[in-house]
Write a protein that holds these residues in place. Sequence first.
Motif, PDB file in Angstrom:
ATOM      1  N   UNK A 120     -79.921 -12.261 -28.103  1.00  0.00           N
ATOM      2  CA  UNK A 120     -78.859 -11.873 -29.022  1.00  0.00           C
ATOM      3  C   UNK A 120     -77.734 -12.907 -29.006  1.00  0.00           C
TER       4      UNK A 120
ATOM      5  N   UNK B 274     -83.192 -17.401 -30.616  1.00  0.00           N
ATOM      6  CA  UNK B 274     -84.622 -17.153 -30.389  1.00  0.00           C
ATOM      7  C   UNK B 274     -85.231 -18.143 -29.403  1.00  0.00           C
TER       8      UNK B 274
ATOM      9  N   UNK C 138     -66.763 -11.597 -32.537  1.00  0.00           N
ATOM     10  CA  UNK C 138     -67.638 -10.907 -33.499  1.00  0.00           C
ATOM     11  C   UNK C 138     -67.839  -9.448 -33.105  1.00  0.00           C
ATOM     12  N   UNK C 139     -67.903  -9.182 -31.806  1.00  0.00           N
ATOM     13  CA  UNK C 139     -68.031  -7.789 -31.354  1.00  0.00           C
ATOM     14  C   UNK C 139     -66.700  -7.231 -30.852  1.00  0.00           C
TER      15      UNK C 139
ATOM     16  N   UNK D 197     -77.607  -3.515 -22.031  1.00  0.00           N
ATOM     17  CA  UNK D 197     -78.492  -3.137 -23.138  1.00  0.00           C
ATOM     18  C   UNK D 197     -78.741  -4.273 -24.130  1.00  0.00           C
ATOM     19  N   UNK D 198     -78.004  -5.356 -23.971  1.00  0.00           N
ATOM     20  CA  UNK D 198     -78.097  -6.436 -24.965  1.00  0.00           C
ATOM     21  C   UNK D 198     -79.224  -7.393 -24.591  1.00  0.00           C
ATOM     22  N   UNK D 199     -80.020  -7.741 -25.586  1.00  0.00           N
ATOM     23  CA  UNK D 199     -81.110  -8.695 -25.380  1.00  0.00           C
ATOM     24  C   UNK D 199     -80.530 -10.093 -25.115  1.00  0.00           C
TER      25      UNK D 199
ATOM     26  N   UNK E 205     -67.849   2.680 -28.561  1.00  0.00           N
ATOM     27  CA  UNK E 205     -69.037   1.829 -28.550  1.00  0.00           C
ATOM     28  C   UNK E 205     -68.768   0.456 -27.959  1.00  0.00           C
ATOM     29  N   UNK E 206     -67.520  -0.050 -28.060  1.00  0.00           N
ATOM     30  CA  UNK E 206     -67.273  -1.429 -27.648  1.00  0.00           C
ATOM     31  C   UNK E 206     -65.806  -1.609 -27.251  1.00  0.00           C
TER      32      UNK E 206
ATOM     33  N   UNK F 179     -67.094 -16.408 -31.075  1.00  0.00           N
ATOM     34  CA  UNK F 179     -68.379 -15.757 -30.808  1.00  0.00           C
ATOM     35  C   UNK F 179     -68.155 -14.380 -30.177  1.00  0.00           C
TER      36      UNK F 179
ATOM     37  N   UNK G 248     -60.951  -4.066 -34.820  1.00  0.00           N
ATOM     38  CA  UNK G 248     -61.260  -3.708 -36.197  1.00  0.00           C
ATOM     39  C   UNK G 248     -61.316  -2.190 -36.219  1.00  0.00           C
ATOM     40  N   UNK G 249     -60.554  -1.599 -37.112  1.00  0.00           N
ATOM     41  CA  UNK G 249     -60.452  -0.134 -37.165  1.00  0.00           C
ATOM     42  C   UNK G 249     -61.818   0.512 -37.421  1.00  0.00           C
ATOM     43  N   UNK G 250     -62.744  -0.257 -38.011  1.00  0.00           N
ATOM     44  CA  UNK G 250     -64.062   0.304 -38.327  1.00  0.00           C
ATOM     45  C   UNK G 250     -64.969   0.388 -37.097  1.00  0.00           C
ATOM     46  N   UNK G 251     -64.631  -0.346 -36.026  1.00  0.00           N
ATOM     47  CA  UNK G 251     -65.502  -0.299 -34.851  1.00  0.00           C
ATOM     48  C   UNK G 251     -65.288   1.019 -34.101  1.00  0.00           C
ATOM     49  N   UNK G 252     -66.347   1.736 -33.794  1.00  0.00           N
ATOM     50  CA  UNK G 252     -66.177   2.970 -33.018  1.00  0.00           C
ATOM     51  C   UNK G 252     -65.579   2.624 -31.643  1.00  0.00           C
TER      52      UNK G 252
END
Lengths: 235, 145
Positions: free
Chosen positions: B81, B85, B109-110, B76-78, B121-122, B106, B114-118
Motif C-alpha cells: 500500500x 507493487x 493522504x490519510x 492491517x495495512x498491506x 478510523x484514523x 504521502x 478532513x471533516x469527511x474522515x471518520x
Amino acid sequence: MAGTLAVSAVLPSFNAVLFAATKPKKGPWYGIAIDIEKCIGCGSCAKTCKIENDVPPEPFFFRSWVEQYTIKKDGSINVVSPNGGIDGFTQKIPDNEIEKTFFVPKMCNHCSKSPCVQVCPVGATFESPEGVVLVDEKYCIGCRYCIQACPYGCRYMHPTKKVVDKCTLCYHRLKKGLNPACMDNCPTKARISGDLNDPDSEISEFIRKKNVYVLKPHLNTGSKLYYNALNQEVR
Amino acid sequence: MPSQLKRLLVLGVIIISLFLLLKHLATPVSFGQYGHYRGNSLNEIAALPVKYVGSKTCVKCHDSIVALKLEGLHSDIQCENCHGPAYLHIKTPKKDKLFRPDSREFCAKCHSFNKARPEKAVTQQDIKNHHPEKKCITCHNPHQP
C-alpha cells in the motif's frame, strides 16, 4: 376490500432489492460491499487499481475512484473527486459551512441485469458465470453504446487500445484465489468482495447485519455493490 | 415451374449458403460456450499478471519488519500500500527496488484533517502546523507509528 384482495392476488409481490439479482444455483456469485463509515478517502483503491490493471495514468480514466460529498449548511451539495482521489483530498470548504461530509468510493456495480450488457451489439461485454461483468477486448468494436448505457459512469474508452475498458473485479486475481487489488489495499477494510451464494461469507454477513443500499435502485439494474451508511443525496 | 423462378431459387440458395458459410468462418470457435460471448475471453482475462503480491509474500524475506508492523497501528495495512507493487521486486530484488515514501504529503493522504474522515478510523493531524520543518518519519516509525 374485495377489489383490493382481488388485485393483490393478481399482482406479484414486491421483491427486496437484495434479491433483484437472480443468483445461479451453484458456484460463486461475486458481489461487493463498501462501508462508508470506514472510508477515510486516502485513494489507495483508485491508485492500486490503476497500477494493477494498467489503467492509463492520465486523469479521468478510472475503473475505481473516490468522491467527496459535502452537504453545506445552505443546502447546496458539492461533489469533488480530484484525480479520482489518488492524491488524497484537501478540505477546501471551511468546517463552519459544512452540515455533513463523507467519502463515497465508486466502481463497477457488476449488475446482474446490466444495461451495458444488454446494449452491446456484438456480444463483447458479458456477465461471466461468476456474475462479473467483463469486456472482451478482442471482440469490442468501440461503438461506445455501453458507455452511454451504464448509469454509474463506470466505463471509458481506452485511449490506445480503442476499445471499452472497465473494472473486472480483478478477475485475474479472483481466479487465483486472491482478493481484488482495491480490496486488499484498503487500509481500513472499508471495502470487501465475496461470494453472495455462500451464507457464511463475510459479504453475506455484512449485507444481513447492516442497512445496505444500492445506487439507483429504481433503474432495476440488479446492482451487486452494496453500501453501508449511504446518504440519500449520493447519485 | 417457370424457368425464371428456378433461376431465382438457385440464386437464393447460393446467397443463403454463402451467408451461412461466412457466418461460420467469422464466428470464433468458443462463441456461445457459456453465453452470447467468446468463451475463451474468460481465460484470457484470467491469465493477466498479478502485480500486488500481498504481505504474505513480503514476510518470506522481510520477516522482522513485518513482525514489527503487526504490533503497531498499521498492522492491517498491506506492505505494498505504501511501497508499491512488488511483482518485479520478488523476481529481481537487487535491481527492482521498491518505493520508500518519506514526504509529508504521502502521510497526509490519510492523516491530514478532513471533516469527511471518520474520527475513529484514523488519527488526524494539522499537517500545516504540526512541526512543518520536519519529515513525519523523523519522529514516527511508519512501521510502528
